[in-house]
Write an enzyme that holds these catalytic residues in place. Structure first.
Site, short mmCIF file in Angstrom:
data_model
loop_
_atom_site.label_atom_id
_atom_site.label_comp_id
_atom_site.label_asym_id
_atom_site.label_seq_id
_atom_site.Cartn_x
_atom_site.Cartn_y
_atom_site.Cartn_z
N HIS A 1 0.84 -1.19 0.00
CA HIS A 1 0.00 0.00 0.00
C HIS A 1 0.88 1.25 0.00
CE1 HIS A 1 -2.22 3.33 2.02
NE2 HIS A 1 -3.19 2.92 1.22
N SER A 2 0.59 2.18 -0.90
CA SER A 2 1.29 3.46 -0.98
C SER A 2 2.79 3.25 -1.22
CB SER A 2 1.03 4.28 0.29
OG SER A 2 1.40 5.62 0.12
N CYS A 3 3.68 3.68 -0.31
CA CYS A 3 5.10 3.41 -0.52
C CYS A 3 5.40 1.92 -0.38
CB CYS A 3 5.96 4.23 0.42
SG CYS A 3 5.98 3.68 2.14
#
Length: 301
Positions: free
Chosen positions: A137-139
């Site tokens: 998720h995300s980074c």
């Protein structure tokens, strides 16, 4: 060996290296390990801009519970959620980092090296080889694709990636609300200095490095020849990461042959609902993306 009553088994804060207090992971074994090699592991890498101490391996808990209750539970051999060292965050209002704490002073490639060490530990312990779906998720999505990128970021980093020679890449990568092109991300948010700040905090100020480590720069034909499926899951309601990141990643993958034949190097897009962190905080949308991915994998094998 245990019987059905002994499962699921949960193992929390398992140390996979002695680099710092954040080099731990959580594991769930849903049922007695069967002989069926078609079962998959689900491995999750949390986000938090490489520096948020309030987002950790526990962010997968609600999603994990939903997966264990789903009709896909029988196809899951194990689930793991990884912690990794974080970049400095001395101005965090509740948990400021201390310069003497190795868990909170990471710089690239520390984050990806920790993820590789965690994967090496899991593969050595549970022997699932490439039978896993790597979700970020995300980074965390950046990190998941960096596993598939292996050493293809420029020769200045090759000497630091001894671990990756022994890590078997996943058969599938799922990016959720991901950061795929760091220079484009910073440019899009040029009026919000915090974006440049957290990218520089993790990777330094050299924008050539940002480009080299971005998943859009991956040479996947060379680094990940056995990759079978990429899923990009994103919400148009995401208030932090724009849809442009998905478009750029799709374009980069399609240029390398992803999205062609349905049984080879498949590329799928799943449109989620909710804000950036809502998809994991509530768990429903993250679980939906993973369940859809499991359905795709099952149809491919």
């Amino acid at each position: 060996m245990g019987d059905a009553a002994d499962y699921p088994q949960y193992h929390q804060h398992v140390e996979y290296s002695d680099e710092s207090s954040l080099n731990t992971l959580d594991v769930c074994i849903p049922h007695h390990p069967p002989a069926d090699r078609k079962q998959l592991w689900i491995i999750f890498i949390h986000g938090g801009a490489w520096l948020d101490p309030e987002i950790d391996s526990s962010s997968f808990k609600k999603t994990q519970d939903l997966l264990l209750a789903s009709h896909h539970a029988a196809t899951i051999a194990g689930l793991a959620s990884l912690n990794y060292r974080l970049s400095p965050n001395p101005s965090h209002p509740q948990h400021p980092s201390n310069p003497s704490d190795p868990a909170r002073n990471a710089k690239h490639p520390d984050h990806i090296n920790d993820v590789l060490a965690a994967l090496l530990y899991l593969q050595g312990t549970y022997h699932f080889e490439d039978r896993y779906v790597l979700v970020g998720h995300s980074c965390g999505a950046t990190l998941a694709f960096q596993v598939a990128m292996k050493r293809y970021w420029g020769s200045q980093y090759e000497s630091t990636f001894a671990l990756e020679l022994n890590v078997v890449p996943p058969m599938t990568v799922v990016g959720v609300e991901g950061l795929y092109d760091l220079p484009a991300l910073v440019k899009h948010h040029s009026g919000e200095p915090e974006y440049r700040d957290f990218v520089s905090n993790a990777f330094g100020s050299d924008e050539r490095v940002w480009a080299a480590v971005s998943p859009t720069s991956g040479e996947y034909e060379e680094s990940w020849p056995d990759g079978r499926l990429v899923v990009l899951a994103h919400s148009r309601e995401d208030e932090l990461v724009e849809w442009e990141q998905v478009d750029l990643m799709q374009r980069a993958l399609k240029a390398q042959g992803w999205g062609g034949r349905r049984d080879e190097r498949r590329l799928e897009l799943i449109e989620l609902k909710g804000k950036h962190d809502q998809v994991w905080e509530e768990g429903t949308e993250l679980a939906r993306a993973i369940e859809a991915t499991l359905g795709l994998v099952e149809a491919m094998v």
